[in-house]
Design a protein around this motif. Structure first.
Motif, mmCIF file in Angstrom:
data_model
loop_
_atom_site.group_PDB
_atom_site.id
_atom_site.type_symbol
_atom_site.label_atom_id
_atom_site.label_comp_id
_atom_site.label_asym_id
_atom_site.label_seq_id
_atom_site.Cartn_x
_atom_site.Cartn_y
_atom_site.Cartn_z
ATOM 1 N N VAL A 190 43.566 48.765 37.795
ATOM 2 C CA VAL A 190 42.512 48.061 38.519
ATOM 3 C C VAL A 190 42.442 46.599 38.087
ATOM 4 N N GLU A 191 42.457 46.346 36.775
ATOM 5 C CA GLU A 191 42.269 44.941 36.388
ATOM 6 C C GLU A 191 43.480 44.078 36.758
ATOM 7 N N GLU A 242 43.391 40.972 39.354
ATOM 8 C CA GLU A 242 43.913 39.667 38.954
ATOM 9 C C GLU A 242 44.845 39.125 40.055
ATOM 10 N N ARG A 288 42.559 37.927 42.695
ATOM 11 C CA ARG A 288 41.863 36.701 42.293
ATOM 12 C C ARG A 288 42.751 35.481 42.560
ATOM 13 N N TYR A 337 43.192 34.957 46.384
ATOM 14 C CA TYR A 337 42.025 34.376 47.059
ATOM 15 C C TYR A 337 41.770 32.933 46.634
ATOM 16 N N ASP A 338 42.106 32.596 45.387
ATOM 17 C CA ASP A 338 41.942 31.205 44.952
ATOM 18 C C ASP A 338 42.842 30.282 45.763
ATOM 19 N N PRO A 350 42.268 31.121 50.542
ATOM 20 C CA PRO A 350 40.938 31.683 50.830
ATOM 21 C C PRO A 350 40.881 32.373 52.196
ATOM 22 N N THR A 403 36.695 39.017 45.530
ATOM 23 C CA THR A 403 36.802 39.968 44.420
ATOM 24 C C THR A 403 35.464 40.640 44.121
ATOM 25 N N GLN A 404 34.339 39.948 44.316
ATOM 26 C CA GLN A 404 33.048 40.578 44.023
ATOM 27 C C GLN A 404 32.860 41.844 44.835
ATOM 28 N N MET A 425 35.053 44.524 43.446
ATOM 29 C CA MET A 425 34.572 45.005 42.146
ATOM 30 C C MET A 425 33.424 45.984 42.372
ATOM 31 N N SER A 426 32.539 45.633 43.273
ATOM 32 C CA SER A 426 31.393 46.481 43.545
ATOM 33 C C SER A 426 31.856 47.841 44.078
ATOM 34 N N LEU A 437 34.770 49.207 43.629
ATOM 35 C CA LEU A 437 35.490 49.924 42.570
ATOM 36 C C LEU A 437 34.524 50.591 41.596
#
Lengths: 547, 552
Positions: free
Chosen positions: B56-57, B61, B64, B67-68, B71, B98-99, B102-103, B105
């Motif tokens: 997952v992490e 990544e 992340r 998307y950086d 976008p 990512t938020q 994350m939510s 997940l």
């Protein structure tokens, strides 16, 4: 982002050239339409998006003339009058014509001359001085055989050294079409293409965008007797940047070489005319260098985007009017021109003008001064597309300030609507949690501990950091960490000095308990959106009032 | 240049079967004792991540960074697979951050080690991924709507990144076969649907991940064509940092990224505020930012170092401490979004905060010859940091002619200030896209801006000696109003007043503010009456420029 930068030269208005008003919608279509953006104050977008300090740069269309100086170029051609011509003389005649054309219409372009046989030599480095080029051409000596590969490698080096690899170039190869035999011949080079290591790559395609024009001092009939044309066509395909092979028509003579170079000029060296229009104010302009068509997406939009809709027969028209032109130029200096007005106001106001070149293709105009304080109107083209600079938003959504409810520039002209903020923040602007390296995790745990030791003063930061860790641990399914940190906080609690505020112990054990509950995955305590809030104590209530 | 390449759609399929709850067997010390507190305290046992946590992490990544740097237009659909599949987000632009992931997940949680392994399979997720790839994205929809007749030019390609623990090479082949079959089935379905698109090409990236110290049961395999629609590659990677660096390499390959290391960044030490040490920060960005280096062949010898597996390369550029007072404009040929590799390390966040606060940093390219060449610049715009490419070779635009040498260059009485005023009145400002703003008449803002310019320039003499009315204070109110889109009753009154005032001035034979430039003739004609008639002539031009409402 910025595709190209160039000058905008006002040209003599068409009616001054004696055209009647009815015909005067001229030359290049697709008008440049202006709008204005604020350039000052410096901190907003303009400062860095664009261009040019004294560190100078890129992007016109320099030309390299690659001249075959092998012995076969001295072959005589049919007699014309009493004089005997060699192919070389014809080549020089054609190039002279090209140089003269450029000196008149393209005096700002750079041209270099490379001569080659089995070796190559840079006869004239990039220059705007066409006399030097002409002179070198007439002093050209005759050498041995034709080895094109080495010469093309030479061109590649010469261009890259001078302009880097981003600058588009035109390469004009002048040869008689006998391309050598055996090793070093074009046929040999092409047949060994596939058996080469990285260190001996064929020089085409050039690392810079290049158009290759091949001028054969031979007619099609004589070339057909060998595989010359096939080889040259393969060369053009390899070059991949476009171009053309020109051959002579009919007998080899001055007239046919003129007509061949005339075609090259029409194809590659016609000045780019356009009309710069700002509402009802306009000016005919010439753009240096000429903007090239762009393919945006070979699938969705396979045809290249151009500024010009059609190239009209402008070349011929102006040639006839050359004499008149000189006299009108002097006159034209004294009659007002919109470009000059625009340039002056842009300079004084410190603004840039937005210019539209076609559907979803934009650029900008601004005043640019060089070190000698000579300033000119410059145009920079953006990458075609609806959103060339993200911080300006979609270009089509830029509208008149007067339509806005309140002036986005502020009543006293101190504000700016730019840059636009993106909808979501980037990771580096939002304090994301990444634990891929152990140090990332350790830092986050240390932050919690540091604040834990300063409870109750740091209650808010303590919980902020705690919740950040909690969220990430839940998302990563890292429940073991939640348990570990809970234990850590419990230990901190036992280590509190006697002097510690009683609230510290309450908060630490409350936090530890909440983390433990979350680590069970029980939806009541492990919800992502849920946050651990400080325990309300008699002490903490008072604390919060003080904060 | 393809808008809808493989990278338009990425489906992540992450294994959530009981086996993934196993430890990756790499321990993380999280209880670091500070020197002054270490007496008598035994540090807590280190923790270790599960295979699931690692997967997952590392995948987050990957997202992340993606998307950086992109976008929009590069989309991720995140799918988790156990006894069934869980689709955590959609292709919609709002779901691309990512938020959100994350939510989702956190709601899934770690795998349940007690679940029956027989019921669980990564296959559920792979099938869901193929179905997802058939779904039309907003961008594809828009492009199809625009192209109308040639809508079939819009392609549908995609990539599936599958993070799993496979049993053997045979197991991997079974998974591949299953994907091939599912694509065939889904393509049949899609052929008869408007809301689905057939998959033209799909790239499967299978990542087998296993705990440290175990032997891998699956062998690496480079990309290979499984069917005309599907290519597949297999990576066998230990969990933890090995998986992280593999995904870092993959995100670079998949999205044409390259790495730049900014070196020599001076930073104050936390402990000793007076001293500063130099740090390095590695950034990722589109590889076009290195185009000049790649083409010139400079990339390999001069600026690059090979690290880790040797696959990863970075170009080193040297920080040049910015001079605070210089507001130079740089000629820049490209700007590329960046993402720091180590986003929350202290050097990274110091650099990014420095840039987000509005400062710019020039970067120097180290050259063998030792000469100093500034090749790039870091700067932010609206909260996004961009690596700007500055041109460092000779300019083909050197020594441009002065505008005064050209047409109209010798005229000295342009109405520069007045035109500046007009420019300021016609300045642009961004408008939100929808709903259509008031007063639009259905026109997009830019068209309204052009229409306004057209109105403002209907009568606009360029030089002072060509105009009298614009030199007259008395005409100002009329001139200001006449360019409006519509006039109010009051406006009309003001205009009338101005005209009467002018008539009055003529009657009184008031002198005209005639410019003397080249106009000796006007004064020589004597009586003011003549020059009044003469100079008022342009007003008829102005009258023709009157908006329709004027006559109404």
């Amino acid at each position: 982002m910025v595709k190209l930068q160039g000058y905008l030269q006002p040209v003599i208005e068409s009616d001054q050239l004696g055209r009647t008003a009815g015909q005067n919608v001229p030359i290049g279509e697709k008008h440049l339409i202006l709008d204005f953006l604020k350039r000052r104050p410096a901190p907003d977008w303009f400062f860095s998006c664009c261009h040019w300090g004294n560190t100078s740069c890129l992007a016109a269309m320099p030309t390299v003339v690659l001249m075959d100086a092998s012995l076969s170029m001295t072959r005589p051609v049919a007699l014309e009058g009493n004089e005997e011509f060699q192919r070389k003389n014809l080549a020089i005649h054609g190039l002279t014509m090209l140089f003269e054309h450029m000196a008149t219409n393209y005096r700002l372009e750079f041209t270099a001359l490379v001569a080659f046989s089995s070796l190559w030599e840079l006869m004239v480095p990039f220059t705007r001085d066409y006399n030097t080029l002409q002179e070198a051409l007439s002093n050209l000596e005759d050498y041995d055989k034709t080895c094109l590969e080495a010469a093309l490698q030479g061109v590649s080096n010469v261009v890259q050294q001078e302009w880097g690899s981003a600058c588009p170039c035109q390469v004009v190869l002048v040869t008689d079409g006998s391309l050598g035999i055996g090793r070093g011949s074009l046929r040999h080079s092409l047949s060994t293409l596939k058996h080469r290591g990285d260190d001996k790559k064929f020089p085409l395609p050039f690392p810079f965008p290049a158009k290759l024009y091949i001028m054969c001092i031979a007619n099609a009939e004589e070339l057909q007797t060998s595989d010359t044309l096939e080889n040259l066509e393969q060369l053009l395909t390899l070059s991949a940047g476009g171009g053309q092979i020109f051959t002579m028509e009919g007998p080899l003579c001055l007239k046919s070489v003129q007509s061949m170079f005339g075609k090259l000029i029409d194809q590659a060296y016609t000045p780019f005319h356009a009309v710069l229009r700002c509402g009802n104010l306009s000016s005919d302009v010439q753009v240096f260098p000429r903007p090239e068509p762009v393919v945006i997406d070979e699938e969705v939009e396979p045809s290249p985007r151009t500024i010009l809709t059609e190239v009209d027969e402008v070349g011929a028209g102006t040639a006839e009017e050359t004499e008149e032109e000189t006299s009108t130029t002097q006159m034209a200096g004294k009659s007002p021109n919109f470009c000059v007005l625009l340039h002056g106001s842009l300079k004084v106001e410190g603004m840039v003008a937005l210019v539209q070149l076609g559907p979803d293709w934009y650029g900008m105009l601004y005043s640019q001064a060089d070190s000698k304080k000579k300033s000119n109107l410059m145009m920079s083209l953006f990458e075609p597309g609806p959103l060339p600079l993200p911080w300006l938003g979609k270009m089509a959504q830029l509208g008149p300030t007067s339509d806005a409810k309140e002036n986005p520039y502020g009543e006293d002209d101190t504000k700016s609507p730019f840059p636009l903020q993106p909808k979501s923040k980037r990771s580096y602007a939002q304090n994301v949690t990444v634990w891929i390296k152990p140090s990332g995790l350790q830092t986050d745990v240390q932050k919690i501990l540091r604040n834990a030791r300063k409870l109750p003063e740091k209650t808010q930061t303590f919980y902020k950091e705690l919740n950040r860790l909690r969220k990430a641990a839940l998302a990563f399914g890292f429940w073991e960490l939640l348990k570990g940190v809970a234990e850590l906080l419990e230990r901190e609690c036992t280590l509190l000095p006697d002097s510690a505020h009683p609230d510290a112990a309450f908060q630490l054990s409350h936090a530890a308990q909440q983390l433990k509950l979350a680590s069970t995955g029980d939806p009541q305590y492990a919800a992502f959106e849920h946050s651990i809030t400080p325990m309300v104590t008699d002490f903490s209530g008072g604390d919060r009032d003080r904060m | 240049m393809k808008m809808f390449s493989f990278s338009h759609k990425t489906a992540f399929v992450v294994d959530h079967c009981p086996y993934m709850a196993e430890s990756c067997r790499q321990q993380v010390e999280f209880d670091l004792l500070t020197k002054n507190r270490s007496q008598g305290v035994i540090p807590l046992a280190p923790v270790s991540k599960s295979l699931w946590t690692c997967a997952v992490e590392c995948s987050m990544e990957y997202c992340r960074i993606l998307y950086d740097i992109y976008p929009t237009r590069k989309l991720v659909n995140y799918i988790v697979s156990d006894s069934e599949f869980h689709v955590l987000n959609s292709w919609n632009q709002e779901a691309q951050n990512t938020q959100e992931l994350m939510s989702a997940l956190a709601a899934v949680g770690p795998p349940n080690p007690h679940e029956d392994p027989e019921c669980c399979s990564i296959l559920h997720g792979l099938v869901a991924a193929v179905e997802a790839l058939c779904k039309v994205t907003e961008h594809q929809q828009q492009a199809r709507a625009q192209l109308m007749d040639t809508a079939d030019r819009v392609c549908n390609r995609g990539r599936i990144i599958c993070l799993t623990n496979a049993k053997s090479d045979t197991h991997v082949r079974m998974l591949e076969d299953c994907v091939v079959e599912t694509i065939l089935e889904q393509n049949k379905l899609a052929a008869g649907s408007d809301r689905l698109m057939q998959i033209q090409q799909c790239e499967l990236v299978l990542i087998h991940t296993y705990p440290l110290g175990e032997d891998t049961l699956v062998s690496d395999r480079p990309k290979k064509e499984i069917s005309p629609v599907l290519t597949s590659e297999v990576h066998s990677v230990r969990a933890g940092r090995h998986l992280a660096s593999k995904l870092n390499i993959l995100v670079q390959q998949h999205f044409d990224l390259a790495s730049t290391t900014i070196t020599n960044i001076p930073m104050k030490e936390e402990q000793h505020a007076n001293t500063s040490a130099n740090y390095d920060v590695e950034l990722l960005h589109h590889r076009d930012a290195h185009m000049e280096f790649i083409k010139s062949g400079d990339l390999h010898p001069a600026g690059s170092t090979s690290r880790d597996s040797g696959l990863k390369e970075t170009v080193t550029l040297k920080w040049c401490t910015p001079r605070t007072n210089s507001v130079e404009l740089h000629y820049c040929t490209g700007a590329y979004r960046i993402s720091p590799v180590d986003v929350n390390s202290r050097p990274s966040s110091c650099l990014t905060n420095f840039l987000l606060n509005g400062r710019s940093v020039l970067l120097e390219q180290p050259r063998k010859s030792g000469s100093k060449v500034i090749s790039h610049m870091l700067s932010s715009h609206g909260g996004e940091i961009f690596l700007h490419v500055l041109n460092s070779t000779r300019s083909t635009l050197e020594d441009p002619p002065s505008i005064s040498e050209g047409c109209g260059g010798r005229v000295t009485d342009y109405r520069i200030t007045d035109f500046g005023e007009l420019m300021r009145e016609n300045r642009l400002t961004p408008f939100p896209e929808s709903p259509a703003p008031a007063g639009a008449c259905g026109k997009v803002p830019l068209e309204r801006a052009k229409a306004q310019l057209e109105r403002h320039t209907r009568y606009w003499p360029m030089i002072i000696s060509q105009t009298t009315i614009f030199n007259m204070q008395a005409v100002v109110p009329l001139a200001n109003l006449i360019v409006k889109e519509s006039l109010t009753e009051d406006d009309v009154l003001t205009c009338q007043k101005t005209v009467y005032n002018l008539v009055d001035m003529e009657r009184k034979n008031d002198p005209l503010p005639v410019s003397t430039v080249g106009e000796a003739e006007a004064s020589s004609t004597g009586p003011c009456g003549t020059s009044w008639r003469r100079w008022c002539a342009p007003t008829s031009g102005a009258a023709s420029a009157t908006p329709a409402c004027w006559s109404a």
